[in-house]
Design an enzyme around this catalytic site. Sequence first.
Site, short mmCIF file in Angstrom:
data_model
loop_
_atom_site.label_atom_id
_atom_site.label_comp_id
_atom_site.label_asym_id
_atom_site.label_seq_id
_atom_site.Cartn_x
_atom_site.Cartn_y
_atom_site.Cartn_z
N LYS A 135 41.88 24.82 34.86
CA LYS A 135 40.56 25.15 35.39
C LYS A 135 40.66 26.18 36.53
O LYS A 135 39.72 26.95 36.75
CB LYS A 135 39.85 23.90 35.91
CG LYS A 135 39.74 22.74 34.93
CD LYS A 135 38.74 23.01 33.83
CE LYS A 135 38.23 21.77 33.10
NZ LYS A 135 39.22 21.06 32.27
C1 PLP Z 1 39.16 20.51 31.01
C2 PLP Z 1 40.46 20.09 30.43
C3 PLP Z 1 40.69 20.11 29.03
C4 PLP Z 1 39.60 20.45 28.05
O1 PLP Z 1 39.30 21.83 28.06
P1 PLP Z 1 37.94 22.36 27.37
O2 PLP Z 1 37.86 23.80 27.76
O3 PLP Z 1 36.84 21.55 27.99
O4 PLP Z 1 38.05 22.16 25.90
C5 PLP Z 1 41.96 19.78 28.58
N1 PLP Z 1 42.95 19.45 29.43
C6 PLP Z 1 42.76 19.40 30.78
C7 PLP Z 1 43.89 18.97 31.64
C8 PLP Z 1 41.52 19.73 31.32
O5 PLP Z 1 41.34 19.67 32.67
#
Ligand code: PLP
Length: 462
Positions: free
Chosen positions: A113
Site C-alpha cells: 500500500k
Molecule cells: C491490500 C492487500 C492485498 C489486497 O490487494 P487488493 O489491491 O485489494 O487486491 C493483499 N495483500 C496485502 C498484504 C494487502 O495489504
Amino acid sequence: MRYVSTRGDAPIVDYTGALLAGLAFDGGLYVPESWPVLSDHQLEFCRDEPYHRCASEIIWLFAAGSAIKRPELDAICEAAYATFRDPEVVPTRSLGDDEHLLELFWGPTLSFKDVALQLLGRLFEHELTRTDDYVTIVGATSGDTGSAAIEACRDRAGIELVMLHPDGRVSDVQRRQMTTVTSANIHNMAVRGTFDDCQDMVKAMFADRPFREAVNLAAVNSINWARVSAQVVYYVRTAIRLGGGTPVSFTVPTGNFGNVLAAHIAKLMGAPIGRLVIASNSNDILNRTLDTGVMSMEGVVATSSPAMDIQVSSNFERLLFEFYGRDGEAIANDMTEFRSVGRLGLPDGVPKSLRGALAAGMATETQVIETIASMWNDHGLLVDPHTAVGLHVGRRSRLEGETMVYVATAHPSKFPDAVVEATGVEPDLPDHVKPILEMDERCLVVDQDLATVQSFVADLRS
Ligand SMILES: *Cc1c(COP(=O)(O)O)cnc(C)c1O
C-alpha cells in the site's frame, strides 16, 4: 488525459479531479477515457532509469493535462520513493528457474500500500496548497491501508485524516502503526464492530451528498484512481527488467482487485506481460465468478490473510466496464442489482472475456501454512500469509517454461502469527518500525454509530 465514471453519469474530470473526488458522484469509479500506449523508448527508459524516474514517466501518461506540471510530478515521485528501505524500491528475488518474488513491502509501513500512498499523500498536499483548499479523508481499514495512509498524510497541509478500524480485530503491529502517530491532523477511531461495519459507515458518509460537499470528503482506498495509476509502474518495470522483452506472468494475492487491475492495465499499455493469475484465500468470489459467470456474495470468512477477507472487490467494476464495452448505464443497472440481491449473472460474452484476461485460484488455510513452511525449508525465506496465498496458487497454475513473478504484498513481520505457526520462527520487525512497540498510543474507541462518527468528522472543520 480525461476521466469518465464507470456508471456514465458523473462530470468528466482530469487526474487531480479524480484524485480529489475518489468515488464519482454517480457511485461509479473513474477510469481514463482511453488507455495510453507505451513506446519502445518508454519501456527502455523504465528498464534503465531509477524507479522514481520510471514512475514519473508512466504516471505522467495519466496526469498530463491536469494542474500538475511534469517537474512537480518528478519531484513528488523522487520524494515518495526515497522513503523506501531498498535502493531498488521494488526489488525482485529469484527463486530458481524462472520464478521470482516481487517484494513490494520495503516502504515505511511494510505493505505494498505504501507504493501508491506515499505518492498520494504528496499529490493531495501539492494540489491543496496550490488551490489553498482542504480535504477530509475518511477511510476504513482492516490494517494495511490505514497505516500506509496515516504515514503518507501525517502533518501534510490541507489534510485531516480520520481512519476507522474494527476494535480488537487488527494485529498489534498494524494497530500501533496507526495509533502511535500523534500528528494533529491524524484521527484514529476503533469501532466496536467489524471491518464491514466501518466500511459501511464510510460509504454512508460518501452517499450523504450535503455532508460530502460540506467537509470536502476524500478517499484513500483503491477506488481512488491515483492509487491504481501508481501501481501500474511496478508491473511495467518488473516485466521489462525480468523478461528482456519476452512476456512475464504475474500472480497477485487479491482482495479489492486494485493490484491485479494495475497489472492488467500495464499489459493493455503494451508492457511485456503474459498471464495474470488472481490468488484468493477462502473468500474466493472472483474465482467462482470466473468459473461460473455468476457473481454471488457469500459471508466473509476470517483467515490468516485478512487484507483479502473481502466479499465484493470494488475495483472489479473497472474491469467489467471494459468488458461491457464501456456501457456505463448497463454497469450502473447491474451493479445496483448485485448490491441489492447479492447475485448477478454476467451478460453473454463477459465471462469469456474475463477468462481470457485472467486465471484464478484459491488457497485454503492449510495450504497457506504449508507454503510458508516450504518457503522456509527450501529457500530460507519467511513470507507473509498473503504472499503465501499467491505462491500456492501461482505455482499450481504455472505452465512449463513460463516466467512467473509472485507478488509479495507484505513483510512477514506484519503477520507474525501464521509465520510462527508454520516455521516456529518469529520474523523480526525491521529497525525503522521497532520504535512503535514502545510509543504511546492515541485512539478514540466508539460504538458502531454513524451519527457519532459523522459529527466527529464534521466538527474537525468547525
Ligand atoms: C491490500 C492487500 C492485498 C489486497 O490487494 P487488493 O489491491 O485489494 O487486491 C493483499 N495483500 C496485502 C498484504 C494487502 O495489504
